[in-house]
Motif scaffolding. Structure first.
Motif, PDB file in Angstrom:
ATOM      1  N   ALA A  18      53.888 -31.225  33.588  1.00 27.91           N
ATOM      2  CA  ALA A  18      55.110 -32.364  33.870  1.00 27.91           C
ATOM      3  C   ALA A  18      56.211 -31.663  33.597  1.00 27.91           C
ATOM      4  O   ALA A  18      57.335 -31.752  34.551  1.00 27.91           O
ATOM      5  N   ARG A  19      56.676 -31.442  32.272  1.00 27.11           N
ATOM      6  CA  ARG A  19      57.565 -30.504  31.817  1.00 27.11           C
ATOM      7  C   ARG A  19      58.340 -29.623  32.469  1.00 27.11           C
ATOM      8  O   ARG A  19      59.431 -29.203  32.452  1.00 27.11           O
TER       9      ARG A  19
ATOM     10  N   LEU B 169      57.767 -28.977  35.882  1.00 30.11           N
ATOM     11  CA  LEU B 169      58.060 -29.367  37.305  1.00 30.11           C
ATOM     12  C   LEU B 169      59.475 -29.123  37.671  1.00 30.11           C
ATOM     13  O   LEU B 169      60.411 -29.373  36.866  1.00 30.11           O
ATOM     14  N   ASP B 170      59.713 -28.633  38.849  1.00 29.16           N
ATOM     15  CA  ASP B 170      60.976 -28.229  39.128  1.00 29.16           C
ATOM     16  C   ASP B 170      61.874 -29.502  39.510  1.00 29.16           C
ATOM     17  O   ASP B 170      61.478 -30.283  40.165  1.00 29.16           O
ATOM     18  N   PRO B 171      62.945 -29.618  38.791  1.00 28.36           N
ATOM     19  CA  PRO B 171      63.734 -31.101  38.671  1.00 28.36           C
ATOM     20  C   PRO B 171      64.373 -31.166  40.051  1.00 28.36           C
ATOM     21  O   PRO B 171      64.708 -32.219  40.285  1.00 28.36           O
TER      22      PRO B 171
ATOM     23  N   ALA C  91      61.071 -33.148  41.610  1.00 26.76           N
ATOM     24  CA  ALA C  91      60.620 -34.359  41.054  1.00 26.76           C
ATOM     25  C   ALA C  91      61.285 -34.633  39.771  1.00 26.76           C
ATOM     26  O   ALA C  91      61.990 -33.502  39.077  1.00 26.76           O
ATOM     27  N   GLN C  92      61.456 -35.848  39.388  1.00 27.37           N
ATOM     28  CA  GLN C  92      62.139 -36.143  37.913  1.00 27.37           C
ATOM     29  C   GLN C  92      60.798 -36.611  37.206  1.00 27.37           C
ATOM     30  O   GLN C  92      60.029 -37.605  37.692  1.00 27.37           O
ATOM     31  N   VAL C  93      61.023 -36.562  35.790  1.00 24.66           N
ATOM     32  CA  VAL C  93      59.792 -36.719  34.920  1.00 24.66           C
ATOM     33  C   VAL C  93      60.446 -37.566  33.847  1.00 24.66           C
ATOM     34  O   VAL C  93      61.300 -37.008  33.078  1.00 24.66           O
ATOM     35  N   ALA C  94      59.800 -38.758  33.616  1.00 23.94           N
ATOM     36  CA  ALA C  94      60.013 -39.530  32.158  1.00 23.94           C
ATOM     37  C   ALA C  94      58.920 -39.818  31.646  1.00 23.94           C
ATOM     38  O   ALA C  94      57.660 -40.188  32.166  1.00 23.94           O
TER      39      ALA C  94
ATOM     40  N   GLU D 260      58.659 -39.240  39.448  1.00 21.30           N
ATOM     41  CA  GLU D 260      59.198 -39.547  40.955  1.00 21.30           C
ATOM     42  C   GLU D 260      59.664 -38.540  41.685  1.00 21.30           C
ATOM     43  O   GLU D 260      60.493 -37.587  41.541  1.00 21.30           O
TER      44      GLU D 260
ATOM     45  N   GLY E 240      65.337 -43.633  41.949  1.00 19.31           N
ATOM     46  CA  GLY E 240      65.315 -42.782  40.840  1.00 19.31           C
ATOM     47  C   GLY E 240      64.913 -43.609  39.531  1.00 19.31           C
ATOM     48  O   GLY E 240      65.074 -44.732  39.403  1.00 19.31           O
ATOM     49  N   LEU E 241      64.300 -42.824  38.814  1.00 20.35           N
ATOM     50  CA  LEU E 241      64.090 -43.282  37.327  1.00 20.35           C
ATOM     51  C   LEU E 241      65.103 -43.599  36.676  1.00 20.35           C
ATOM     52  O   LEU E 241      66.222 -42.787  36.692  1.00 20.35           O
TER      53      LEU E 241
ATOM     54  N   TYR F  60      61.757 -43.233  25.125  1.00 19.02           N
ATOM     55  CA  TYR F  60      61.764 -43.114  26.475  1.00 19.02           C
ATOM     56  C   TYR F  60      62.722 -41.875  26.463  1.00 19.02           C
ATOM     57  O   TYR F  60      63.726 -41.656  25.915  1.00 19.02           O
ATOM     58  N   ARG F  61      61.972 -40.967  27.239  1.00 21.70           N
ATOM     59  CA  ARG F  61      62.916 -39.402  27.588  1.00 21.70           C
ATOM     60  C   ARG F  61      62.630 -38.867  28.637  1.00 21.70           C
ATOM     61  O   ARG F  61      61.523 -39.047  29.423  1.00 21.70           O
ATOM     62  N   MET F  62      63.441 -37.938  29.259  1.00 20.72           N
ATOM     63  CA  MET F  62      63.244 -37.165  30.413  1.00 20.72           C
ATOM     64  C   MET F  62      62.602 -35.927  30.117  1.00 20.72           C
ATOM     65  O   MET F  62      63.256 -34.978  29.327  1.00 20.72           O
ATOM     66  N   LEU F  63      61.483 -35.658  30.537  1.00 20.13           N
ATOM     67  CA  LEU F  63      60.544 -34.648  29.946  1.00 20.13           C
ATOM     68  C   LEU F  63      61.260 -33.185  30.346  1.00 20.13           C
ATOM     69  O   LEU F  63      60.660 -32.305  29.579  1.00 20.13           O
ATOM     70  N   GLN F  64      61.617 -33.123  31.541  1.00 19.66           N
ATOM     71  CA  GLN F  64      62.102 -31.986  31.655  1.00 19.66           C
ATOM     72  C   GLN F  64      63.354 -31.219  31.008  1.00 19.66           C
ATOM     73  O   GLN F  64      63.823 -30.078  31.145  1.00 19.66           O
ATOM     74  N   LYS F  65      64.055 -32.114  30.332  1.00 28.81           N
ATOM     75  CA  LYS F  65      65.351 -31.852  29.519  1.00 28.81           C
ATOM     76  C   LYS F  65      65.182 -32.139  27.937  1.00 28.81           C
ATOM     77  O   LYS F  65      65.557 -33.328  27.487  1.00 28.81           O
TER      78      LYS F  65
END
Lengths: 203, 203
Positions: free
Chosen positions: A165-166, A168-170, A173-176, A193, B2-3, B178-183
């Motif tokens: 998940a970490r 994934l191309d931002p 998709a957006q990952v929380a 999402e 959007g999340l 709560y955090r945004m995993l890609q960032k």
């Protein structure tokens, strides 16, 4: 009021994105709690697909849905599929690809005393299934994954999903992530999402 | 849709727990965004306390509140306090101890080109301030902490807050992250709700 539990937040975010008439997927039917939740959200004009590799899980799910219908609940039609969720792209009709509103994964083992405890979800098929799920989603659709690092093999699976998940191309998709910090072994949520604006992947 | 962003979720959870007339605290006034938010939530019958160790921060906050009032917004009275937030128990009147509805921390440095970039929040005072904040909260009240691991010293501070929160007695408070995993370097949220049923600490 209490902070929302991981499962409540997964349901809340899903319900904010699913309308009656939508197509939705329960990737891990288990005892059918999520399947029933999705059947209520999608309603009689929607469509639910539910996967499990254990006959007992589909049996428990069927029982739960029948009880709910007897209580007068208006549910979406559901296809209960005795197959691995990494086959979901084959099971969902092609005209629904890219149109699915939400997919739920509740990983780990089947919480049933008669189930085989050695049957757990495994990283390799899990990641393949997550890739399929993301491809099936419509833009703005939600992929919700509840991870159980507490059981044997669970930590390894959680780590590989986290890692997937970490990265994934931002733009796609957006990952929380949401977790209860005092309980490192408790289930936690990864919500993904699909982006609305960019369609970077061939589907 | 959007999340939800980390800041939006911090505001959402806070607004669900604050009623007009409540006493609330902005532990890090900064440019006053959170102070204004709390002043609107608490309303003219409430009370807001806002702390910052930089005169410029309190000036920016004062300007923002005045503009909002000129636009007709009905705000809570606010005490802007030029002192470290680890002194908050002394600044808040004793009859409000254990009755505060929410405390917001937005850690890191002041985002103002004229501010001194070496002035950042430090783990030692931050943890002392968080302890005070938790003691000041009423049962069911929310302590919301936005952490910035991206700047110099930020990662160290985030780690010590994380560690502090993780070890809080589950009977006294419930902790979610709560955090945004890609960032991994983006701000993230730790939300702490004081328990309603047990009062395990002398205050």
């Amino acid at each position: 009021m209490g902070l929302l539990s991981v499962l409540s937040l997964a349901h809340k975010w899903t319900s904010e994105r699913v309308q009656t008439g939508d197509t939705v997927i329960d990737a891990t039917a288990g005892n059918g709690v999520d399947t029933l939740f999705l059947c209520e959200l999608a309603g009689p004009k929607g469509q639910v697909y539910a996967f499990d590799i254990q006959e007992r899980a589909l049996h428990n799910t069927r029982m739960r849905l029948e009880r709910a219908q007897q209580e007068g609940k208006r549910l979406a039609p559901v296809e209960l599929l005795l197959q691995s969720h990494d086959q979901m792209a084959q099971a969902v009709p092609e005209q629904q690809h890219g149109r699915v509103a939400a997919v739920l994964f509740n990983l780990g083992y089947l919480p049933d005393p008669n189930a085989d405890p050695s049957l757990i979800t495994r990283p390799q098929t899990t990641i393949a299934a997550l890739e399929s799920a993301l491809a099936l989603l419509r833009p703005g659709g939600l992929l919700s994954i509840v991870l159980y690092p507490g059981h044997d093999g669970g930590e390894e699976e959680a780590a590989s999903v986290d890692n997937w998940a970490r990265l994934l191309d931002p733009q796609a998709a957006q990952v929380a992530e949401y977790r209860m910090l005092q309980k490192p072994h408790a289930p936690y949520l990864i919500a993904i999402e699909k982006r609305k604006t960019n369609q970077t992947k061939e589907e």
